[in-house]
Design a protein around this motif. Structure first.
Motif, short mmCIF file in Angstrom:
data_model
loop_
_atom_site.label_atom_id
_atom_site.label_comp_id
_atom_site.label_asym_id
_atom_site.label_seq_id
_atom_site.Cartn_x
_atom_site.Cartn_y
_atom_site.Cartn_z
N ARG A 4 0.85 -1.18 0.00
CA ARG A 4 0.00 0.00 0.00
C ARG A 4 0.89 1.23 0.00
O ARG A 4 1.85 1.31 0.76
N LEU A 5 0.62 2.18 -0.88
CA LEU A 5 1.44 3.38 -0.98
C LEU A 5 0.87 4.44 -0.08
O LEU A 5 -0.30 4.81 -0.20
N ASN A 44 -8.58 10.34 -3.43
CA ASN A 44 -9.65 9.42 -3.06
C ASN A 44 -9.22 7.97 -3.08
O ASN A 44 -9.98 7.09 -2.69
N LEU A 45 -8.01 7.67 -3.55
CA LEU A 45 -7.51 6.30 -3.53
C LEU A 45 -6.60 6.07 -2.33
O LEU A 45 -5.80 5.13 -2.32
N GLN A 54 -11.64 -1.42 -2.11
CA GLN A 54 -10.30 -1.68 -2.61
C GLN A 54 -10.31 -1.60 -4.13
O GLN A 54 -11.01 -2.35 -4.79
N VAL A 55 -9.50 -0.69 -4.66
CA VAL A 55 -9.35 -0.58 -6.10
C VAL A 55 -8.11 -1.39 -6.48
O VAL A 55 -6.98 -1.00 -6.19
N THR A 86 -9.35 2.81 -1.71
CA THR A 86 -7.93 2.63 -1.42
C THR A 86 -7.33 1.67 -2.45
O THR A 86 -8.03 0.81 -2.97
N THR A 87 -6.05 1.87 -2.77
CA THR A 87 -5.43 1.09 -3.82
C THR A 87 -4.82 -0.20 -3.31
O THR A 87 -4.25 -0.26 -2.23
#
Length: 281
Positions: A4-5, A44-45, A54-55, A86-87
């Protein structure tokens, strides 16, 4: 492996930029060299809430345009009801996808952790297929437009398809075998009802609050029965759509205009639909 970044460095042109030392992350982008550590990611991510959608994106440079779909999501009509994303990243070899049904809709299996089975996922897939949505997962092609993504999110928020469903889906949905709120679509067995039947039908409409009189839902016939369908296209009522044509049933929506649940690229989200979503949540 996914990562996760989280390290943020500022905004450029409305886009949130990430800049982190090479040693600080396990960089997921196999096609990007370690020194290329700036990736355009939207605010928004980076939603930290546990209920964030979760994207999921493939770990490749081609995923960047998909992330940019969310750059101004906060301005989208659905943002008031779904704004937390969230990515997550996956390696393509760890994703298993297939197409199913008459329309060859995408269905994918992610390398999920146990707790993620109850978390909603929006998965961008780098292979052909038709977008699909179920209670917990949306699968869309990597080149999907924001309008298509919004249409699929609309399903999560309780809206049903208004275009003609495949016979396979219509057989289930239009006969009451599909567990979905269907805030914008109701189904009837007939297009003609008695006054008492139509009044009872009116009482059960999800948009009952927007229709002041049951007689707005049809036209009285010479024999006293009522043919369904509203004449006034400027206010909420009952307007036939082709959703259930393949099942022999009659499907109706509350507005006359084409909406994003009929053709996603219209990008039309009636205020009544937003109110229905709000009341449903």
């Amino acid at each position: 492996m996914t990562s996760r970044l989280t390290a943020l460095c500022g905004f450029v042109g409305g886009v949130l930029l990430l800049s982190v030392p090479a040693a600080a992350v396990s960089w997921p982008f196999a096609e990007i060299s370690p020194w290329q550590l700036e990736l355009a990611v939207v605010k928004n991510l980076q939603c930290p809430r546990p209920d964030a959608v979760q994207v999921w994106l493939p770990a490749k440079a081609g995923a960047v345009p998909a992330m940019r779909l969310f750059a101004d999501w906060h301005r989208h009509p659905l943002a008031a009801s779904q704004s937390c994303f969230t990515t997550r990243f996956y390696y393509p070899e760890n994703l298993s996808c297939e197409t199913r049904g008459e329309r060859e809709r995408l269905h994918c299996q992610l390398p999920l952790l146990p707790y993620e089975a109850s978390v909603r996922q929006l998965v961008f897939v780098d292979e052909p297929g038709v977008a699909s949505a179920d209670d917990y997962q949306i699968n869309v092609p990597l080149d999907a437009s924001r309008a298509l993504v919004a249409h699929e999110i609309g399903h999560w928020l309780g809206l049903a398809d208004e275009y003609q469903m495949s016979s396979e889906l219509a057989e289930s949905f239009c006969n009451g075998g599909y567990a979905h709120a269907s805030l914008n679509v109701v189904v009837s067995d007939t297009a003609v009802m008695s006054a008492a039947e139509l009044e009872a039908f009116w009482q059960q409409l999800p948009w009952r609050f927007a229709v002041s009189d049951w007689q707005q839902l049809g036209e009285r016939q010479a024999d006293g029965d009522w043919r369904l369908g509203s004449a006034d296209k400027e206010r909420a009522g009952l307007f036939r759509i082709p959703a259930c044509d393949a099942s022999g049933k009659y499907a109706w929506r509350p507005v006359a205009q084409l909406t994003a649940m009929h053709y996603h690229d219209t990008a039309v989200w009636p205020e009544l639909y937003l109110e229905l979503i709000k009341r449903h949540q």
